[in-house]
Structures are given as C-alpha cells and as structure tokens.
Motif scaffolding. Structure first.
Motif, PDB file in Angstrom:
ATOM      1  N   ARG A 239       0.830  -1.204   0.000  1.00  9.59           N
ATOM      2  CA  ARG A 239       0.000   0.000   0.000  1.00  9.59           C
ATOM      3  C   ARG A 239       0.869   1.262   0.000  1.00  9.59           C
ATOM      4  O   ARG A 239       0.590   2.219  -0.728  1.00  9.59           O
ATOM      5  CB  ARG A 239      -0.905  -0.011   1.238  1.00  9.59           C
TER       6      ARG A 239
ATOM      7  N   SER B 134       2.291   1.892  -3.474  1.00  6.54           N
ATOM      8  CA  SER B 134       1.270   2.286  -4.448  1.00  6.54           C
ATOM      9  C   SER B 134       0.897   3.750  -4.328  1.00  6.54           C
ATOM     10  O   SER B 134       0.513   4.384  -5.310  1.00  6.54           O
ATOM     11  CB  SER B 134       0.017   1.419  -4.278  1.00  6.54           C
ATOM     12  N   THR B 135       1.025   4.324  -3.128  1.00  7.49           N
ATOM     13  CA  THR B 135       0.655   5.728  -2.936  1.00  7.49           C
ATOM     14  C   THR B 135       1.866   6.652  -2.903  1.00  7.49           C
ATOM     15  O   THR B 135       1.743   7.840  -3.167  1.00  7.49           O
ATOM     16  CB  THR B 135      -0.140   5.898  -1.626  1.00  7.49           C
TER      17      THR B 135
ATOM     18  N   ALA C 202      -2.787   6.474  -6.241  1.00  7.34           N
ATOM     19  CA  ALA C 202      -3.604   5.279  -6.408  1.00  7.34           C
ATOM     20  C   ALA C 202      -4.928   5.451  -5.682  1.00  7.34           C
ATOM     21  O   ALA C 202      -4.997   6.066  -4.613  1.00  7.34           O
ATOM     22  CB  ALA C 202      -2.879   4.042  -5.876  1.00  7.34           C
ATOM     23  N   ASN C 203      -5.976   4.923  -6.283  1.00  7.75           N
ATOM     24  CA  ASN C 203      -7.266   4.798  -5.607  1.00  7.75           C
ATOM     25  C   ASN C 203      -7.279   3.448  -4.913  1.00  7.75           C
ATOM     26  O   ASN C 203      -7.064   2.403  -5.548  1.00  7.75           O
ATOM     27  CB  ASN C 203      -8.402   4.861  -6.636  1.00  7.75           C
ATOM     28  N   LEU C 204      -7.499   3.452  -3.609  1.00  6.68           N
ATOM     29  CA  LEU C 204      -7.502   2.226  -2.825  1.00  6.68           C
ATOM     30  C   LEU C 204      -8.893   1.992  -2.254  1.00  6.68           C
ATOM     31  O   LEU C 204      -9.426   2.833  -1.523  1.00  6.68           O
ATOM     32  CB  LEU C 204      -6.484   2.309  -1.692  1.00  6.68           C
TER      33      LEU C 204
ATOM     34  N   LEU D 207      -6.985  -4.705  -0.564  1.00  6.90           N
ATOM     35  CA  LEU D 207      -7.193  -3.367  -1.088  1.00  6.90           C
ATOM     36  C   LEU D 207      -7.154  -3.463  -2.604  1.00  6.90           C
ATOM     37  O   LEU D 207      -6.205  -4.002  -3.186  1.00  6.90           O
ATOM     38  CB  LEU D 207      -6.107  -2.409  -0.597  1.00  6.90           C
TER      39      LEU D 207
ATOM     40  N   SER E 116      -6.592  -1.674  -5.908  1.00 11.69           N
ATOM     41  CA  SER E 116      -5.835  -0.484  -6.275  1.00 11.69           C
ATOM     42  C   SER E 116      -5.889  -0.248  -7.777  1.00 11.69           C
ATOM     43  O   SER E 116      -5.655  -1.167  -8.570  1.00 11.69           O
ATOM     44  CB  SER E 116      -4.372  -0.648  -5.836  1.00 11.69           C
TER      45      SER E 116
ATOM     46  N   ARG F 175      -4.749   3.025 -10.592  1.00 12.10           N
ATOM     47  CA  ARG F 175      -4.170   4.344 -10.777  1.00 12.10           C
ATOM     48  C   ARG F 175      -5.201   5.306 -11.374  1.00 12.10           C
ATOM     49  O   ARG F 175      -6.033   4.903 -12.199  1.00 12.10           O
ATOM     50  CB  ARG F 175      -2.960   4.267 -11.716  1.00 12.10           C
TER      51      ARG F 175
ATOM     52  N   ARG G 250      -4.915  -3.733  -9.367  1.00  9.08           N
ATOM     53  CA  ARG G 250      -3.984  -4.525  -8.568  1.00  9.08           C
ATOM     54  C   ARG G 250      -4.600  -4.807  -7.203  1.00  9.08           C
ATOM     55  O   ARG G 250      -5.401  -4.034  -6.695  1.00  9.08           O
ATOM     56  CB  ARG G 250      -2.656  -3.766  -8.371  1.00  9.08           C
TER      57      ARG G 250
ATOM     58  N   LEU H 172      -3.714  -5.571  -3.128  1.00 10.51           N
ATOM     59  CA  LEU H 172      -2.696  -5.405  -2.100  1.00 10.51           C
ATOM     60  C   LEU H 172      -3.224  -5.926  -0.768  1.00 10.51           C
ATOM     61  O   LEU H 172      -4.436  -5.955  -0.550  1.00 10.51           O
ATOM     62  CB  LEU H 172      -2.337  -3.923  -1.952  1.00 10.51           C
TER      63      LEU H 172
END
Length: 352
Positions: free
Chosen positions: A228, A231-232, A237-239, A271, A273, A275, A342, A344
C-alpha cells in the motif's frame, strides 16, 4: 558477480534502528536509485557505502573486496553532495582538479583529464570562472565533473538535483543520465523525488522505515507495487477495501470485479488499487459505477477530477485532449480495464 553488494546492512543510532538488514546487489555500469520519504534510511545507507557512517552489522563488498570497515578515503568512490560542496576560492578547473592533486596525479595528465571532464559536462568555456559566477545547474555539473574525473568505481549521488528549480531539474535529470551512460560508471543515487528516480534509473530501491521494501525496474515498481505504501508513494492510487470471491473476483461492496491474481485466498480482505490515469470517465450508466464530479483541477496536460461514488471518492486523471472538461456536479460513469487493477494486502505493517 555483483559489482557492489550490500548484505544485511544495518545501522543503529543508540537503540534506534535507522537501517534494517538491507540487501542489494548492483551490477557494473548500473544506475540504481534509493527512493523514499525523509527518515526512511536511504541517505544513511548511502553514507555507509561511502564510509561516512559506520556499519552496525552486515557487509559491504566492492568488486569482491570487503569494504565494510574501510576508511572513506581508501574506497576511491566519487560523491556528489546535495550542496555540491565546491570550494568558493577555487576556479572551476581547480575544483575539478582537486581530487587528482590529492592522488598525486602528474600535472600534465591532470590538466588533460580536467579538460576531458569539463568537456563531458559542457563547461570547457567556464574553466576559469568561480562557483559564484555560475548558475545552479552549472555548479551541479562542476560537482559531477569533480566526482567523475578521478574515474571512481562507483558514483554516489546524494539528492544532487534538489536545489534546482523544477524546469532545470527536469533538464538535468536527462543530462545526468546521458553522462552516466556515456561514462558507464556504476551509480547509486538517493532521492525522494519519484519522477526523478523513475525516469533515469535502471532499478529503483523503495525504502520505508529503514527497510528496502521493493527492488525492481521502474515500470514494475509503478505498475506492480508490492505494498500500500509503494502504491501511494510512487504515483497516486485509488484504494478501495474489498474481499476475494471465487474465481479471482473481488467484491467491492455490492460491486464484483476482476483483478490480477495476487495469490490471495477466497475470503481474504484486500485493497483494490487502480491508478487515476487508468480510470476512464464515460457517460452515466455506461461504466462499472456512476458518480458525480465534486471538484476538478487543471494540471496543464491533464484534468484531475474528484468523483464521489458509492464506493467512496475516486481520483480520475483525464488527458487534456481539447474536449471540454466536465463541470463540477456533472454525473458520469467510471470504467477501467481489468488488467489495470492490482490487489494489495489490507493489513500490511512495516517493522521499525
């Protein structure tokens, strides 16, 4: 065999562990960036390689030689500091020549190597100037020439572009990479700038809380983040919280979608994820989910939208392709290709 190798390298300051069991193998001629936020241990790791900080435990090898406890001045490494550390009372040529003088290089050879180094960074015409007479980008290139002129086995760069303005910084990124490729010097750079690391590195080492959490090619770090945090930190990223269903499907509230298999068992909390630039705004009712544009921001080449949906607020990046932007309050659908999503772990933790 790796040219530069770190094995379980750890650093304690008293009882505080600043770097924890870092393992890294750098090939000859490779450009590797240590990327992470302030306090993650990247600069301390570089300083241990340079010999400025003692290693608490672990091993550092250079071309098969153990340099773990070797003094900094015996390692022969080239270093460019964040502040450049140029001698203000010396000319450009004298600054570049300094390392060769310390190595007792003959005067004739020294002069020729300084000329070659200045030509490499396009500063031949500035040899007689002083640092105060140069721009920030020129001073940065003098520091680079000074580091390269000694022909070091490894070049260490400590946030070398952080003092430059945005436009010059971008230009210098690519110039730095071109010079490194031309010379072929193995290079390790510390940076907190994601775009800088991603654009010019062969591999990126993402560091968090003293640990190297992912070591990979820039494209894979971005497209396949291992956590996580990555990814941020590397991009946006939208989680969304979800749960694994049967058949490699993911339940996001009342919505069930496909995602790349990440080895999670059915029922596992994850999560989801994706983009912002992988999301597509379509007509309401024609996407996977509908929402309402809450805010929009003009970024030049892109529009960034904050869209309120039943799954939560999503950030969408759309190209500025000449079509009118969506107004705030506009209803829109959101879609995305399955292969762009994706999965996570939902409950990751990183030890200090």
């Amino acid at each position: 065999m790796s040219f530069l190798k770190l094995t379980d390298v750890t650093k304690f300051y008293g009882t505080t562990r600043a770097v924890s069991e870092v393992n890294l193998s750098v090939e000859k001629g490779e450009f590797v960036s240590l990327l992470g936020p302030s306090g993650c241990g990247k600069t301390t790791t570089l300083q241990m390689v340079a010999g400025f900080e003692a290693v608490s435990s672990g091993r550092i090898e250079l071309d098969g030689r153990d340099i773990t406890h070797a003094k900094a001045n015996t390692r022969g490494l080239g270093i460019v500091f964040q502040t450049y550390a140029l001698f203000p009372h010396m000319t450009v040529a004298d600054n570049v020549s300094f390392g060769l003088e310390m190595r007792r290089c003959p005067k004739v050879e020294r002069g020729e190597r300084v000329k070659q180094a200045l030509a490499l960074v396009h500063l031949e015409a500035h040899a007689a100037r002083y640092p105060r007479e140069l721009s920030g980008g020129q001073r940065q290139r003098v520091a680079l020439a000074r580091a390269l002129v000694i022909e070091p086995p490894v070049l260490l760069l400590d946030e070398p572009l952080s003092n430059l303005d945005a436009k010059l910084r971008e230009e210098m990124q690519f110039e730095l990479r071109q010079i490194q490729r031309k010379v072929g010097t193995t290079t390790v750079m510390v940076t907190h700038d994601q775009s800088e690391a991603m654009s010019i590195s062969d591999r990126v080492v993402v560091m968090e809380a003293g640990r190297a959490t992912q070591i990979d090619h820039p494209h894979r770090v971005y497209e396949h983040p291992g956590s996580r945090f990555i990814s941020t930190f590397v991009g946006k990223a939208n989680l969304l919280p979800g749960r694994i269903a049967a058949g490699n499907r993911v339940e996001l509230g009342t919505l069930t979608v496909a995602a790349e298999d990440a080895g999670f068992r059915p029922g596992a909390a994850v999560l989801f994820s994706v983009r912002p630039e992988k999301l597509q705004l379509v007509e309401a009712g024609r996407g996977r989910i509908d929402g309402t544009v809450r805010e929009r921001f003009f970024l030049g080449s892109q529009w960034m939208y904050a869209v309120t949906t039943p799954l939560g607020e999503l950030t969408v990046l759309s190209p500025n392709d000449g079509r009118p932007a969506l107004d705030e309050g506009h209803a829109a659908g959101i879609d995305w290709p399955d292969h762009c999503a994706r999965l996570l772990p939902a409950d990751e933790q990183v030890a200090a």
